[in-house]
Design an enzyme around this catalytic site. Sequence first.
Site, mmCIF file in Angstrom:
data_model
loop_
_atom_site.group_PDB
_atom_site.id
_atom_site.type_symbol
_atom_site.label_atom_id
_atom_site.label_comp_id
_atom_site.label_asym_id
_atom_site.label_seq_id
_atom_site.Cartn_x
_atom_site.Cartn_y
_atom_site.Cartn_z
ATOM 1 N N ASP A 1 -7.537 3.803 5.016
ATOM 2 C CA ASP A 1 -6.642 3.902 3.996
ATOM 3 C C ASP A 1 -5.172 4.110 4.446
ATOM 4 O OD1 ASP A 1 -5.356 4.068 1.106
ATOM 5 O OD2 ASP A 1 -5.629 6.264 1.297
ATOM 6 N N SER A 2 -4.169 4.325 3.671
ATOM 7 C CA SER A 2 -2.926 4.365 4.155
ATOM 8 C C SER A 2 -2.664 5.858 4.452
ATOM 9 C CB SER A 2 -1.790 3.779 3.304
ATOM 10 O OG SER A 2 -2.042 4.518 1.859
ATOM 11 N N CYS B 1 -8.168 1.244 0.212
ATOM 12 C CA CYS B 1 -6.962 1.120 -0.313
ATOM 13 C C CYS B 1 -6.827 0.112 -1.209
ATOM 14 C CB CYS B 1 -5.916 1.346 1.011
ATOM 15 S SG CYS B 1 -4.216 0.997 0.527
ATOM 16 N N GLU C 1 1.399 13.530 -5.085
ATOM 17 C CA GLU C 1 1.740 14.250 -3.836
ATOM 18 C C GLU C 1 2.252 15.579 -4.086
ATOM 19 O OE1 GLU C 1 3.010 11.086 -1.135
ATOM 20 O OE2 GLU C 1 0.890 10.788 -0.991
ATOM 21 N N CYS D 1 -5.559 2.433 -7.759
ATOM 22 C CA CYS D 1 -5.215 3.130 -6.798
ATOM 23 C C CYS D 1 -5.866 4.422 -6.480
ATOM 24 C CB CYS D 1 -3.614 3.536 -7.054
ATOM 25 S SG CYS D 1 -2.778 4.539 -5.787
ATOM 26 N N HIS E 1 -5.137 7.118 -5.531
ATOM 27 C CA HIS E 1 -4.513 8.638 -6.155
ATOM 28 C C HIS E 1 -4.488 8.665 -7.389
ATOM 29 C CE1 HIS E 1 -2.339 8.472 -2.368
ATOM 30 N NE2 HIS E 1 -1.744 9.805 -2.348
#
Lengths: 265, 265
Positions: free
Chosen positions: A10-11, A73, A152, A184, A186
């Site tokens: 993943d990133s 991702c 984040e 996504c 996140h």
Amino acid sequence: MDRRPIGVFDSGLGGLTVIREIKKVLPGEDIVYFGDTARLPYGNKSKETVTRFSKENVRFLLKFKVKLIVVACNTASSVSLPALARLFDVPVIGVIRPGVERALEVSDGSAVGVIGTRATISSDAYKRLLKRRIPEVKIISKPCPLFVPLVEEGWLDNNITLRIVSEYLGDLKKAGVKTLILGCTHYPLLKSAINKFMGKGVRLVDSAHETARTVKRVLKESSLLSDRTKSRSHRYFVTDEPANFKKVGEMFLGTRIGFIKKVNI
Amino acid sequence: MDRRPIGVFDSGLGGLTVIREIKKVLPGEDIVYFGDTARLPYGNKSKETVTRFSKENVRFLLKFKVKLIVVACNTASSVSLPALARLFDVPVIGVIRPGVERALEVSDGSAVGVIGTRATISSDAYKRLLKRRIPEVKIISKPCPLFVPLVEEGWLDNNITLRIVSEYLGDLKKAGVKTLILGCTHYPLLKSAINKFMGKGVRLVDSAHETARTVKRVLKESSLLSDRTKSRSHRYFVTDEPANFKKVGEMFLGTRIGFIKKVNI
């Protein structure tokens, strides 16, 4: 029977939600995780650059003789899966198709929404796959570039987050979306805020669980399952300093991260 | 007298605000700009990683025989300037010291605020330099990680932006900050929203103009000024696809970008 590890990239951190699910359905498998934290995020970068990064990440994972690769991702899955499949012999699984399968399972035929990074939404990867499977259904997609920085920042459910959610998802709600794909890794952390705005009747689709099921099915079909009942090692590699990844990552995983190392690729 | 170009780097677009000012005060100088758009942002990454990137960027610029390097990125200036000065012979100018000089010029002795990325604020680079120059003044710093994504989303002055501004800057306003250093090259685009919240009496310090003046002074003192009155070339190199950089960059610059090329470093 094959005891080689599964490779996952993943990133950054988001892909750990997929790891958590893989560990549940495949407790005997070893895992090598690669998080490209020095170059994240991928979601606002071009297809060419994300594909170049993805190839480099796969080459790194192949050093560990992985038997299968999971692109955990959405952005990388959306834009680089065909290139990876062409280039490498090992089976490569993305998160788009599992997310779509899950959406089809829970959908009642009303409008389907897809949200993700700018790169994921521009790629039309979800839309194309959904259209092929349910041509008659209305699909509405929307890039939500501020969702990742919000997660984040740790603003998961405050008033500002609710305002941003309503700004991004207003059109989807108006269009009567009843199934919403969180495109996504996140976004599941914003589930509570998204639910508050969209209403409890809307089903949120998170591809992590479905991706883990796909991994299990593919390993089984290819006789690549490990014969162990308990894994020997889960190793984590990152490209930026590991301290923050370890701390936040343990929250994502719900368990401790034992082995973590910084690498330059 | 020296006709070699000036080299400038940033993680992305923000450094173009510095270019605009350099072009005004030094119209005869050639410029090579490097924007590390594939690996941006720098502001949420570790000191070690940002320093590694900065060294690679300088090495790239040195291929063009630049006579001076401007680190047009607050994060890179905050964490990697000493390492760059040690490693390379060419003069290296960051944006922190010029910003501080400017703050000292406009300050009336009341509290000074510093805002920037997480990496810039954690580095304490502004605070240390301010403390040395004005030991008796109260300094309050605050990381504002959502400001860069807000600018990139183009939400410069809407209600959500105003709410986020008031969330981040509330403590600074309460503490009576009258001089506010915008410690990130993206933040000048939020000037209007910041002014609305902080009130017109607060002076916003943007280091771009002051940095350009420092570049001129250093070139002059070292007899490195070009004898031309009109520059021959401004070249732009980026690590992600150039299309978006060119479009948004021309807005930042207020002029057309003629030469732009994607490179891998």
